[in-house]
Design an enzyme around this catalytic site. Structure first.
Site, mmCIF file in Angstrom:
data_model
loop_
_atom_site.group_PDB
_atom_site.id
_atom_site.type_symbol
_atom_site.label_atom_id
_atom_site.label_comp_id
_atom_site.label_asym_id
_atom_site.label_seq_id
_atom_site.Cartn_x
_atom_site.Cartn_y
_atom_site.Cartn_z
ATOM 1 N N CYS A 2 36.087 -28.756 -3.221
ATOM 2 C CA CYS A 2 36.307 -29.794 -2.215
ATOM 3 C C CYS A 2 37.793 -30.142 -2.226
ATOM 4 O O CYS A 2 38.556 -29.643 -3.039
ATOM 5 C CB CYS A 2 35.504 -31.046 -2.568
ATOM 6 S SG CYS A 2 33.772 -30.730 -2.829
ATOM 7 N N ARG A 28 39.352 -26.182 2.041
ATOM 8 C CA ARG A 28 38.677 -26.308 0.741
ATOM 9 C C ARG A 28 37.229 -26.770 0.885
ATOM 10 O O ARG A 28 36.473 -26.822 -0.078
ATOM 11 C CB ARG A 28 39.425 -27.284 -0.159
ATOM 12 C CG ARG A 28 40.833 -26.864 -0.534
ATOM 13 C CD ARG A 28 41.481 -27.911 -1.436
ATOM 14 N NE ARG A 28 40.756 -28.021 -2.684
ATOM 15 C CZ ARG A 28 40.999 -27.255 -3.755
ATOM 16 N NH1 ARG A 28 41.921 -26.301 -3.682
ATOM 17 N NH2 ARG A 28 40.314 -27.380 -4.854
ATOM 18 N N TRP A 75 32.730 -29.579 0.109
ATOM 19 C CA TRP A 75 31.994 -28.308 0.119
ATOM 20 C C TRP A 75 30.805 -28.568 -0.772
ATOM 21 O O TRP A 75 30.928 -28.570 -1.992
ATOM 22 C CB TRP A 75 32.838 -27.166 -0.437
ATOM 23 C CG TRP A 75 32.125 -25.851 -0.378
ATOM 24 C CD1 TRP A 75 31.344 -25.289 -1.359
ATOM 25 C CD2 TRP A 75 32.092 -24.929 0.715
ATOM 26 N NE1 TRP A 75 30.857 -24.083 -0.945
ATOM 27 C CE2 TRP A 75 31.288 -23.831 0.325
ATOM 28 C CE3 TRP A 75 32.657 -24.904 1.974
ATOM 29 C CZ2 TRP A 75 31.037 -22.733 1.145
ATOM 30 C CZ3 TRP A 75 32.413 -23.814 2.797
ATOM 31 C CH2 TRP A 75 31.617 -22.751 2.389
ATOM 32 N N ASN A 101 36.270 -33.662 -7.002
ATOM 33 C CA ASN A 101 36.098 -32.217 -6.791
ATOM 34 C C ASN A 101 35.747 -31.632 -8.150
ATOM 35 O O ASN A 101 36.493 -31.776 -9.107
ATOM 36 C CB ASN A 101 37.380 -31.575 -6.270
ATOM 37 C CG ASN A 101 37.247 -30.054 -6.241
ATOM 38 O OD1 ASN A 101 36.165 -29.536 -6.001
ATOM 39 N ND2 ASN A 101 38.325 -29.346 -6.544
ATOM 40 N N GLY A 102 34.595 -30.973 -8.245
ATOM 41 C CA GLY A 102 34.198 -30.365 -9.521
ATOM 42 C C GLY A 102 32.696 -30.470 -9.689
ATOM 43 O O GLY A 102 31.961 -30.747 -8.739
ATOM 44 N N GLU A 479 30.247 -1.160 -4.051
ATOM 45 C CA GLU A 479 31.037 -2.344 -3.665
ATOM 46 C C GLU A 479 32.513 -1.999 -3.589
ATOM 47 O O GLU A 479 33.218 -2.400 -2.661
ATOM 48 C CB GLU A 479 30.782 -3.492 -4.638
ATOM 49 C CG GLU A 479 31.652 -4.705 -4.428
ATOM 50 C CD GLU A 479 31.575 -5.307 -3.025
ATOM 51 O OE1 GLU A 479 30.658 -4.958 -2.255
ATOM 52 O OE2 GLU A 479 32.464 -6.097 -2.676
ATOM 53 N N LYS A 483 34.964 -2.440 -0.292
ATOM 54 C CA LYS A 483 36.237 -3.162 -0.322
ATOM 55 C C LYS A 483 37.351 -2.309 0.250
ATOM 56 O O LYS A 483 38.152 -2.730 1.066
ATOM 57 C CB LYS A 483 36.605 -3.558 -1.772
ATOM 58 C CG LYS A 483 35.867 -4.716 -2.345
ATOM 59 C CD LYS A 483 36.093 -6.030 -1.647
ATOM 60 C CE LYS A 483 35.188 -6.403 -0.547
ATOM 61 N NZ LYS A 483 33.792 -6.502 -0.609
ATOM 62 N N GLU A 486 36.831 -1.559 4.170
ATOM 63 C CA GLU A 486 36.883 -2.642 5.161
ATOM 64 C C GLU A 486 38.279 -3.228 5.310
ATOM 65 O O GLU A 486 38.597 -3.786 6.355
ATOM 66 C CB GLU A 486 35.869 -3.736 4.847
ATOM 67 C CG GLU A 486 36.106 -4.550 3.614
ATOM 68 C CD GLU A 486 35.037 -5.643 3.461
ATOM 69 O OE1 GLU A 486 34.566 -6.189 4.459
ATOM 70 O OE2 GLU A 486 34.674 -5.920 2.320
ATOM 71 N N HIS A 502 24.329 17.272 -5.607
ATOM 72 C CA HIS A 502 23.317 17.529 -4.558
ATOM 73 C C HIS A 502 23.947 17.512 -3.171
ATOM 74 O O HIS A 502 23.283 17.242 -2.185
ATOM 75 C CB HIS A 502 22.208 16.477 -4.657
ATOM 76 C CG HIS A 502 21.490 16.518 -5.953
ATOM 77 N ND1 HIS A 502 20.561 17.488 -6.287
ATOM 78 C CD2 HIS A 502 21.620 15.735 -7.055
ATOM 79 C CE1 HIS A 502 20.124 17.285 -7.513
ATOM 80 N NE2 HIS A 502 20.742 16.229 -8.006
ATOM 81 N N LYS A 602 33.759 -12.876 9.163
ATOM 82 C CA LYS A 602 33.384 -13.324 7.819
ATOM 83 C C LYS A 602 31.864 -13.466 7.719
ATOM 84 O O LYS A 602 31.275 -13.109 6.718
ATOM 85 C CB LYS A 602 34.040 -14.670 7.493
ATOM 86 C CG LYS A 602 33.739 -15.172 6.081
ATOM 87 C CD LYS A 602 34.183 -14.186 5.033
ATOM 88 C CE LYS A 602 33.710 -14.524 3.636
ATOM 89 N NZ LYS A 602 33.978 -13.423 2.676
HETATM 90 C C1 AGP Z 1 31.875 -7.897 2.454
HETATM 91 O O1 AGP Z 1 33.211 -7.884 2.014
HETATM 92 C C2 AGP Z 1 31.773 -8.229 3.923
HETATM 93 N N1 AGP Z 1 32.413 -9.458 4.226
HETATM 94 C C3 AGP Z 1 30.325 -8.163 4.410
HETATM 95 O O2 AGP Z 1 29.785 -6.927 4.034
HETATM 96 C C4 AGP Z 1 29.402 -9.272 3.869
HETATM 97 O O3 AGP Z 1 29.187 -9.081 2.497
HETATM 98 C C5 AGP Z 1 28.072 -9.199 4.609
HETATM 99 O O4 AGP Z 1 28.307 -9.440 5.977
HETATM 100 C C6 AGP Z 1 27.032 -10.192 4.076
HETATM 101 O O5 AGP Z 1 27.497 -11.493 4.250
HETATM 102 P P1 AGP Z 1 26.650 -12.694 3.574
HETATM 103 O O6 AGP Z 1 26.755 -12.538 2.095
HETATM 104 O O7 AGP Z 1 27.298 -13.938 4.080
HETATM 105 O O8 AGP Z 1 25.227 -12.555 4.038
#
Ligand code: AGP
Length: 607
Positions: A2, A28, A75, A101-102, A479, A483, A486, A502, A602
Site C-alpha cells: 500500500c 502501490r 492494496w 503498509n505491511g 516459465e 519470459k 514475451e 523424441h 497485463k
Molecule cells: C506472464 O508473464 C504473462 N503476463 C501472462 O502469461 C499471465 O501469466 C497470464 O495472462 C495469466 O495471468 P493471471 O495470473 O492474472 O491469470
C-alpha cells in the site's frame, strides 16, 4: 503493498497535499483510499473503497480542515476493499488515526485481547489493532510517542505506519519494520511516505528510516529514535536526483526489474499468510477426490510446478490444465467430486474464469489463489488465498510467479502433514528452507545480475533458444521460455529434457543456445546426459546450477549459480531468477521496453 503518506504543513491545508501525494503513490495500490486530518482538537476522516479519483469525486478529499494529516492508498491483503476496511483506522473514541503498509502477523490474538478489554472493531483488517493498542497504552497515561512505541513492541510482522492523535495535535509519529518509509524535508512542511514519488515535487531532501526506527515529525522538524533502546538516530539528509518517473520505479529503469528485486520481500510476505486460510484450503485439497489446477500463462507454469509438489510430498494427484483448454479437455469429466484450484494473479483472466464458472455449474468445488482481494476469482471461490505480492505493473509476471510457488509449496506441505506422508526430518528440512528462500533469492539476484547482463550482450542476437529441465524443473524451463519470448520476441522452445530425443533435437545446430535447469535433485544425473547430447551437436550450453556443481560447470559455455541447496519442490523459486534477469537484459540490449511488450496486456480479460 500500500502507499502511506503524512504531512505537517506550516501554513497550508494538509488535505490537498495528501490527496496529490496519494495519487503519486497509486501504483502501490488502488482499491481504496482515505485521509485523516486534525483541526481544532478534532480528527476528520474521509475514506472509501474505489480508485482515488472516484472517491475524490464522491467525497472531495481536498475539502478537509487542518494543516496536519495522514493518508493511505490500499492494496487489500486482509479484508476485502470495503469502506470499513479502508485506512485510516481509529481507536474507539476517534482520537487516534493510523495508516499502515505491511502485514501484522499476530493481529488475530491481539484483536481478541483488545476485544476482551472492551475495544470495538469496525473492520476486518490486521491494521486496526494498532490504534486500539495505542489507545490502551494512552489509558495508562503514556504519551502518544511512547504509546506507539509500546504498541509496536507488541506486534509481529512488517509495517510502515503513520499515527496522529487529537490529544497531541502537533505531531505525526511514524515507524518502520521492513515496509519502506522515508521522510521528506521541505521548506514549509515535513512529510513521511512509503516512497519518494509522494513528495518529490515538493522537496528532494529525504531521510530514509531503517527497520525498528520511529520518527516524530513536528512543524519545526523531526527526530528519529530506535524503538529498541530509544537512542537518538543522526542520519544525513539525502538529495534525491531522480525524476518523478524514475522515483515511481524506485530508481530502476523498468518496473519489471524493480519487481524482480522485490521478490525477496514478497516471498517474506507469503510466509506471513494467515494459517487458517492455508489450513482450510489444504483440508479441501486433502479431501478432494480429483483436483485440477487451472490457470493461464505464468500461473499455469506455477500449477505445473505445483503438480510435482503435491505428488512428491503429499502423494496427491493434482492435474495442471491450461485454462483455455479446460472445458474441451476435462469439461465432461467434471462433477461434484471435482475440485478446481484456479491460480490467477489478477483474478480476472477470462479463460480461467470461464473454466471455473463451467466447473462451478457442474457442482465442482472452487478454490482460488490470487494476488487481488476483491477480484472476480475471490468472489466465486469457496476458499481463496491472497498471495500478497502487491501490484505487479510489468506485463511479464515475475514476483507474482515466485510468490505463487511459495504459497503452493506451503499448501503441499500442509496436505502432506494432514495425510501423514511427510517424515519428521523431511518436514523440518522443507520448513527450514522455506524460511531461507527469501534470503537465497536475494543472494541469487545479487550474485547473478552482472552475469545476466554479460550473457545478454552475448546472446541478444540469437534466433532461437531451447529451455530444458527434468521433473519440476520442466516447469521452470517453461516459465523461463515464456519470459524470454514475451519481452524479447525471440522464439523459444521448452520441453521436459527427456523429450528432446523424441523430435526437438533435430533443431539443434552449432551455437544454438540451450538453457538447462539443473538443481541437485534426482533428475540431475539424466540431465547431464541430455547436456552431453546437445553439446555433441554443437549447442551452446547455458546452465543454471547449484553453486559448486563443477561437473556441469565444465560442460557449460555459460552458467548461473544458485547459492545454497534447496529441496526439490522449492527449486523453481530460485532457479527461475537468473532467467528472469537474462530475459530482462536481453530485452534491454535489443532496445525493447520490458514493461510494455507488444501485443500483450497485463490481465487478459478477453477469451
Ligand atoms: C506472464 O508473464 C504473462 N503476463 C501472462 O502469461 C499471465 O501469466 C497470464 O495472462 C495469466 O495471468 P493471471 O495470473 O492474472 O491469470
Amino acid at each position: 503493498m500500500c502507499g502511506i503518506f503524512g504531512c505537517i504543513a506550516r501554513n497550508a491545508k494538509a488535505a490537498p497535499i495528501i490527496h496529490a501525494a496519494l495519487k503519486r503513490l497509486e501504483y502501490r495500490g488502488y482499491d481504496s483510499v482515505g485521509i485523516a486530518t486534525i483541526h481544532k482538537g478534532k480528527i476528520y476522516i474521509k475514506k472509501d473503497s474505489g480508485k482515488i479519483d472516484d472517491v475524490h469525486k464522491l467525497l472531495n478529499l481536498d475539502d478537509m480542515p487542518g494543516s496536519l494529516g495522514i493518508g493511505h492508498t490500499r492494496w487489500a491483503t486482509h479484508g476485502a476493499p470495503y469502506q470499513a476496511n479502508a485506512h485510516p483506522h481509529t481507536d474507539c473514541k476517534g482520537e487516534i488515526a493510523v495508516v499502515h503498509n505491511g502485514i501484522i502477523e499476530n493481529f488475530s490474538e491481539l484483536r481478541n485481547e483488545l476485544e476482551d478489554l472492551g475495544h470495538k472493531f469496525k473492520s476486518k483488517t490486521d491494521t486496526e489493532v494498532i490504534p486500539h493498542l495505542i489507545e490502551e497504552n494512552m489509558k495508562k497515561s503514556l504519551g502518544l510517542v511512547e504509546s506507539v512505541r509500546e504498541a509496536l513492541k507488541a506486534v509481529r510482522g512488517s509495517y510502515a505506519i503513520a499515527v496522529i492523535s487529537s490529544r497531541e495535535p502537533d505531531k505525526i509519529v511514524c515507524a518502520r519494520m521492513e515496509s519502506p518509509l522515508i521522510l521528506g524535508i521541505g521548506e514549509n512542511a515535513v512529510y513521511c511516505a512509503s516512497d519518494v514519488p509522494a513528495f518529490l515535487p515538493l522537496t528532494n531532501k529525504a531521510v530514509v528510516l531503517e527497520n525498528e526506527e520511529i520518527a516524530i515529525i513536528r512543524p519545526d522538524g523531526y527526530e528519529i529514535r530506535r524503538i529498541t533502546d530509544w537512542s537518538l538516530v543522526e542520519r544525513k539528509l539525502e538529495t534525491i536526483e531522480w525524476t518523478a518517473e524514475m522515483a515511481e520505479k524506485q530508481g530502476y529503469p523498468h518496473f519489471m526489474l524493480k519487481e524482480i528485486h522485490e521478490q525477496p520481500q514478497c516471498l517474506r510476505n507469503t510466509l506471513r499468510l494467515q494459517d487458517k486460510y492455508l489450513d482450510l484450503m489444504a483440508t479441501f485439497l486433502d479431501r478432494a477426490q480429483e483436483i485440477f489446477l487451472v490457470a493461464a500463462g505464468t500461473s499455469y507454469h506455477a500449477c505445473l510446478a505445483a503438480s510435482y509438489m503435491f505428488s512428491k510430498i503429499a502423494y496427491l494427484a493434482a492435474h495442471p490444465v491450461i485454462a483455455s483448454e479446460f472445458i474441451e479437455q476435462e469439461g465432461m469429466a467434471v462433477n461434484i467430486n471435482s475440485t478446481i484450484l484456479a491460480v490467477s494473479q489478477s483474478g480476472e483472466t477470462a479463460d480461467t474464469l470461464e473454466a471455473v464458472e463451467y466447473a462451478r455449474l457442474r457442482a465442482a468445488t472452487i478454490l482460488g489463489l490470487t494476488n487481488v482481494v476483491g477480484s472476480t476469482l475471490t468472489r466465486i471461490s469457496r476458499v481463496y488465498v491472497v498471495q500478497q505480492s502487491g501490484p505487479e505493473i510489468g506485463v511479464a509476471a515475475t514476483k507474482t510467479f515466485t510468490s505463487q510457488l511459495s504459497v503452493l509449496a506451503q499448501l503441499a506441505l500442509r496436505v502432506a502433514k494432514i495425510r501423514g506422508k511427510v517424515g519428521h526430518r523431511q518436514m523440518e528440512e522443507i520448513e527450514k528452507k522455506m524460511m531461507e528462500i527469501p534470503d537465497i533469492v536475494e543472494r541469487t539476484i545479487k550474485e547473478n545480475e552482472e552475469k545476466a547482463k554479460k550473457v545478454a550482450k552475448k546472446l541478444k542476437d540469437k534466433k532461437i533458444f531451447f529451455f530444458l529441465g527434468r521433473g519440476i524443473s520442466s516447469a521452470t524451463a517453461m516459465e523461463a521460455r515464456l519470459k524470454l519470448m514475451e519481452i524479447t520476441y525471440i522464439p523459444a522452445i521448452a520441453y521436459p529434457a527427456g523429450e528432446s530425443k523424441h523430435g526437438p533435437i533435430s533443431l539443434i545446430e552449432p551455437g544454438l543456445p540451450v538453457v538447462f535447469i539443473c538443481p541437485r535433485d534426482e533428475t540431475r544425473k539424466t540431465i547431464v546426459g541430455n547436456i552431453m547430447e546437445m553439446k555433441a551437436r554443437g549447442a551452446m550450453i547455458i546452465s543454471v546450477i547449484e553453486k559448486g556443481d563443477e561437473e556441469i560447470k565444465k560442460l557449460s559455455d555459460e552458467y548461473f549459480e544458485i547459492p545454497g541447496s534447496l529441496p526439490e519442490i522449492l527449486s523453481p523459486i530460485a532457479f527461475i531468477i537468473p532467467l528472469q534477469l537474462l530475459a530482462y537484459y536481453i530485452a534491454v540490449e535489443k532496445g525493447l521496453d520490458p514493461d510494455k511488450p507488444r501485443n500483450l496486456a497485463k490481465s487478459v480479460t478477453v477469451k
